[in-house]
Design a protein around this motif. Sequence first.
Motif, PDB file in Angstrom:
ATOM      1  N   ARG A   6       0.757  -1.083  -0.152  1.00 42.39           N
ATOM      2  CA  ARG A   6       0.072  -0.185   0.002  1.00 42.39           C
ATOM      3  C   ARG A   6       0.899   1.395  -0.039  1.00 42.39           C
ATOM      4  NH1 ARG A   6      -5.285   0.955   3.361  1.00 42.39           N
ATOM      5  NH2 ARG A   6      -5.509   3.446   2.765  1.00 42.39           N
ATOM      6  N   ALA A   7       2.054   1.294   0.846  1.00 47.51           N
ATOM      7  CA  ALA A   7       2.753   2.430   0.735  1.00 47.51           C
ATOM      8  C   ALA A   7       3.506   2.482  -0.591  1.00 47.51           C
ATOM      9  CB  ALA A   7       4.034   1.996   1.979  1.00 47.51           C
ATOM     10  N   ASP A   8       3.943   1.599  -1.188  1.00 46.05           N
ATOM     11  CA  ASP A   8       4.180   1.780  -2.542  1.00 46.05           C
ATOM     12  C   ASP A   8       3.277   2.334  -3.590  1.00 46.05           C
ATOM     13  OD1 ASP A   8       6.838   0.625  -2.341  1.00 46.05           O
ATOM     14  OD2 ASP A   8       6.015  -1.448  -2.669  1.00 46.05           O
ATOM     15  N   ILE A   9       2.067   2.154  -3.468  1.00 47.19           N
ATOM     16  CA  ILE A   9       0.971   2.547  -4.287  1.00 47.19           C
ATOM     17  C   ILE A   9       0.960   4.194  -3.961  1.00 47.19           C
ATOM     18  CG2 ILE A   9      -1.589   2.615  -4.593  1.00 47.19           C
ATOM     19  CD1 ILE A   9      -1.437  -0.344  -4.359  1.00 47.19           C
ATOM     20  N   GLU A  10       1.018   4.548  -2.652  1.00 45.21           N
ATOM     21  CA  GLU A  10       0.606   5.861  -2.000  1.00 45.21           C
ATOM     22  C   GLU A  10       2.077   6.682  -2.544  1.00 45.21           C
ATOM     23  OE1 GLU A  10      -0.066   5.194   2.050  1.00 45.21           O
ATOM     24  OE2 GLU A  10      -2.079   4.993   1.862  1.00 45.21           O
ATOM     25  N   THR A  11       3.247   5.981  -2.457  1.00 42.60           N
ATOM     26  CA  THR A  11       4.431   6.777  -3.059  1.00 42.60           C
ATOM     27  C   THR A  11       4.204   7.103  -4.720  1.00 42.60           C
ATOM     28  OG1 THR A  11       5.890   5.690  -1.521  1.00 42.60           O
ATOM     29  CG2 THR A  11       6.813   6.656  -3.309  1.00 42.60           C
ATOM     30  N   LEU A  12       3.913   6.215  -5.219  1.00 44.70           N
ATOM     31  CA  LEU A  12       3.556   6.367  -6.860  1.00 44.70           C
ATOM     32  C   LEU A  12       2.531   7.278  -7.281  1.00 44.70           C
ATOM     33  CD1 LEU A  12       4.460   2.628  -7.959  1.00 44.70           C
ATOM     34  CD2 LEU A  12       6.086   4.923  -8.244  1.00 44.70           C
ATOM     35  N   TRP A  13       1.362   6.906  -6.592  1.00 46.88           N
ATOM     36  CA  TRP A  13       0.040   7.714  -6.838  1.00 46.88           C
ATOM     37  C   TRP A  13      -0.154   8.928  -6.125  1.00 46.88           C
ATOM     38  CZ3 TRP A  13      -2.805   6.460 -11.230  1.00 46.88           C
ATOM     39  CH2 TRP A  13      -2.403   5.316 -11.898  1.00 46.88           C
ATOM     40  N   PRO A  59      12.410  -8.418  -6.840  1.00 47.96           N
ATOM     41  CA  PRO A  59      13.330  -7.236  -7.576  1.00 47.96           C
ATOM     42  C   PRO A  59      12.319  -5.894  -7.482  1.00 47.96           C
ATOM     43  CG  PRO A  59      12.972  -9.173  -8.768  1.00 47.96           C
ATOM     44  CD  PRO A  59      11.948  -9.287  -7.549  1.00 47.96           C
ATOM     45  N   GLU A  60      13.064  -5.148  -7.184  1.00 46.43           N
ATOM     46  CA  GLU A  60      12.629  -3.563  -7.450  1.00 46.43           C
ATOM     47  C   GLU A  60      12.014  -3.270  -8.537  1.00 46.43           C
ATOM     48  OE1 GLU A  60      14.907  -0.434  -6.285  1.00 46.43           O
ATOM     49  OE2 GLU A  60      15.583  -1.302  -4.094  1.00 46.43           O
ATOM     50  N   ILE A  61      12.235  -3.703  -9.606  1.00 44.45           N
ATOM     51  CA  ILE A  61      11.662  -3.591 -10.996  1.00 44.45           C
ATOM     52  C   ILE A  61      10.242  -3.880 -10.994  1.00 44.45           C
ATOM     53  CG2 ILE A  61      12.206  -5.789 -12.012  1.00 44.45           C
ATOM     54  CD1 ILE A  61      12.122  -2.498 -13.752  1.00 44.45           C
ATOM     55  N   LEU A  62       9.758  -4.777 -10.138  1.00 43.89           N
ATOM     56  CA  LEU A  62       8.624  -5.306 -10.256  1.00 43.89           C
ATOM     57  C   LEU A  62       7.513  -4.383  -9.146  1.00 43.89           C
ATOM     58  CD1 LEU A  62       8.819  -9.131  -9.855  1.00 43.89           C
ATOM     59  CD2 LEU A  62       8.369  -7.578 -11.963  1.00 43.89           C
ATOM     60  N   ILE A  63       8.007  -3.286  -8.478  1.00 48.69           N
ATOM     61  CA  ILE A  63       7.095  -2.639  -7.699  1.00 48.69           C
ATOM     62  C   ILE A  63       6.137  -1.785  -8.459  1.00 48.69           C
ATOM     63  CG2 ILE A  63       6.953  -0.582  -5.955  1.00 48.69           C
ATOM     64  CD1 ILE A  63      10.047  -1.851  -4.768  1.00 48.69           C
ATOM     65  N   SER A  64       6.713  -0.951  -9.367  1.00 49.05           N
ATOM     66  CA  SER A  64       5.719   0.044 -10.109  1.00 49.05           C
ATOM     67  C   SER A  64       4.665  -0.838 -10.835  1.00 49.05           C
ATOM     68  CB  SER A  64       6.763   0.841 -10.831  1.00 49.05           C
ATOM     69  OG  SER A  64       5.700   1.480 -11.736  1.00 49.05           O
ATOM     70  N   PRO A  65       5.185  -1.839 -11.794  1.00 55.85           N
ATOM     71  CA  PRO A  65       4.154  -2.645 -12.295  1.00 55.85           C
ATOM     72  C   PRO A  65       2.887  -3.359 -11.438  1.00 55.85           C
ATOM     73  CG  PRO A  65       6.198  -3.328 -13.056  1.00 55.85           C
ATOM     74  CD  PRO A  65       6.468  -2.400 -12.079  1.00 55.85           C
ATOM     75  N   ALA A  66       3.286  -3.752 -10.349  1.00 53.77           N
ATOM     76  CA  ALA A  66       2.497  -4.572  -9.107  1.00 53.77           C
ATOM     77  C   ALA A  66       1.449  -3.549  -8.775  1.00 53.77           C
ATOM     78  CB  ALA A  66       3.395  -5.051  -8.293  1.00 53.77           C
ATOM     79  N   ALA A  67       2.053  -2.215  -8.310  1.00 47.22           N
ATOM     80  CA  ALA A  67       1.257  -1.031  -7.878  1.00 47.22           C
ATOM     81  C   ALA A  67       0.177  -0.549  -8.911  1.00 47.22           C
ATOM     82  CB  ALA A  67       2.137   0.097  -7.335  1.00 47.22           C
ATOM     83  N   ASN A  68       0.734  -0.635 -10.200  1.00 46.47           N
ATOM     84  CA  ASN A  68      -0.337  -0.102 -11.268  1.00 46.47           C
ATOM     85  C   ASN A  68      -1.071  -1.151 -11.635  1.00 46.47           C
ATOM     86  OD1 ASN A  68       1.140   2.361 -11.387  1.00 46.47           O
ATOM     87  ND2 ASN A  68       2.595   1.728 -12.713  1.00 46.47           N
ATOM     88  N   ILE A  69      -1.004  -2.376 -11.496  1.00 48.28           N
ATOM     89  CA  ILE A  69      -1.868  -3.421 -11.736  1.00 48.28           C
ATOM     90  C   ILE A  69      -2.832  -3.407 -10.708  1.00 48.28           C
ATOM     91  CG2 ILE A  69      -2.027  -5.924 -12.056  1.00 48.28           C
ATOM     92  CD1 ILE A  69       0.547  -5.919 -13.413  1.00 48.28           C
ATOM     93  N   ALA A  70      -2.324  -3.442  -9.441  1.00 46.64           N
ATOM     94  CA  ALA A  70      -3.317  -3.382  -8.460  1.00 46.64           C
ATOM     95  C   ALA A  70      -4.173  -1.860  -8.277  1.00 46.64           C
ATOM     96  CB  ALA A  70      -2.492  -3.105  -6.863  1.00 46.64           C
ATOM     97  N   VAL A  71      -3.690  -1.078  -8.883  1.00 46.20           N
ATOM     98  CA  VAL A  71      -4.603   0.287  -9.040  1.00 46.20           C
ATOM     99  C   VAL A  71      -5.711  -0.129  -9.918  1.00 46.20           C
ATOM    100  CG1 VAL A  71      -4.648   2.476  -9.709  1.00 46.20           C
ATOM    101  CG2 VAL A  71      -3.047   1.998  -7.944  1.00 46.20           C
ATOM    102  N   TYR A  72      -5.257  -0.522 -10.947  1.00 47.52           N
ATOM    103  CA  TYR A  72      -6.352  -1.040 -11.973  1.00 47.52           C
ATOM    104  C   TYR A  72      -7.358  -1.834 -11.635  1.00 47.52           C
ATOM    105  CZ  TYR A  72      -8.055  -2.804 -16.588  1.00 47.52           C
ATOM    106  OH  TYR A  72      -8.903  -2.973 -17.529  1.00 47.52           O
ATOM    107  N   ILE A  73      -7.032  -2.755 -10.783  1.00 51.61           N
ATOM    108  CA  ILE A  73      -7.928  -4.050 -10.349  1.00 51.61           C
ATOM    109  C   ILE A  73      -8.857  -3.206  -9.244  1.00 51.61           C
ATOM    110  CG2 ILE A  73      -8.107  -5.895  -8.679  1.00 51.61           C
ATOM    111  CD1 ILE A  73      -5.494  -7.018 -10.104  1.00 51.61           C
ATOM    112  N   ALA A  74      -8.230  -2.207  -8.390  1.00 50.42           N
ATOM    113  CA  ALA A  74      -9.159  -1.810  -7.384  1.00 50.42           C
ATOM    114  C   ALA A  74     -10.045  -0.824  -7.927  1.00 50.42           C
ATOM    115  CB  ALA A  74      -8.167  -0.995  -6.439  1.00 50.42           C
TER     116      ALA A  74
END
Length: 138
Positions: A6-13, A59-74
Amino acid sequence: MAYASRADIETLWGADFLSDLLPEDVDADAAIATALRFASSEIDAHLSARYELPLATSPEILISPAANIAVYIAANQHASLTTTIEERYKQAVELMKRIAEGKAGLGAAEPAISIDGASSDSGAAFFAEPRAWGRGRP
């Protein structure tokens, strides 16, 4: 394994983004946890074509895609799904496809490949017969 939080999503969005995204009658913590779990499962579906799962590290490379996919799902309400959310989702899926095809990698978590004939960490091995034709050869 969850690739983002959740913190990653809040950081990115942005810190207030999730409260604006989710309906008021939804348990935000449960909805975000479910979206992150589904996002990680979607990523695993792509990674399983090339990697043994679960990954030893995240891997750190997966943080942004995971956050963005989760936002799309939410963003399950038609009014919540914006073109920005949809575009970031498409970019995340495209990155996962490139990783699955071997056109991109996970960085430090990439399987090591040896050129001395030994197997790589993934079990792949490369062998070649001696050259039969070439300059200066009979």
